[in-house]
Design an enzyme around this catalytic site. Sequence first.
Site, short mmCIF file in Angstrom:
data_model
loop_
_atom_site.label_atom_id
_atom_site.label_comp_id
_atom_site.label_asym_id
_atom_site.label_seq_id
_atom_site.Cartn_x
_atom_site.Cartn_y
_atom_site.Cartn_z
N LYS A 17 0.85 -1.13 0.46
CA LYS A 17 0.41 -0.18 0.36
C LYS A 17 0.46 1.20 0.32
CE LYS A 17 -3.39 2.55 0.98
NZ LYS A 17 -2.97 4.39 1.32
N LYS A 85 0.75 11.91 5.24
CA LYS A 85 0.78 10.51 6.33
C LYS A 85 1.56 10.08 5.56
CE LYS A 85 -2.45 9.15 6.53
NZ LYS A 85 -2.60 7.35 5.99
#
Length: 143
Positions: A17, A85
């Site tokens: 991911k 992030k």
Amino acid sequence: MGRGRHVGPVGCGQLTKLANQAIVGITIGAVSEALLLVKAGGGDPEAAREAISGGFADSRILQVHGERMLKHDFQPGGTVAIQLKDLDNILEAARDAGLKLPFTECARAGFAELAAKPETAKLDHSALLLWLEAMNEPHSLKP
């Protein structure tokens, strides 16, 4: 994010991911730079985007985010703050693995500048273009 597939032991799915988000963040920067370069040279960035489409550099980011950049339409999908992030998580995982990822670090710098401003932190991550436009004034893709 694609298809379900076993990619390794526990934790490798998360790393995959993060790998996806590294490609997304860096590619948004590449598309922004490419379109800005064409416009600064007197070309039509929309026509250049169409010319590149179908070739080796074609991607969903060129298609979807490239169009947003050309229209200066940064209504949020994935936001600048969330992309930052993700880039921070990528760089933390890289440090843990003993890696240095300079392209990710560069993309992170741009997203960090945008995320530091309330007016740009919640924009779509394709707004990385605004960071490049700010450092290259008076060049802009503004219609």
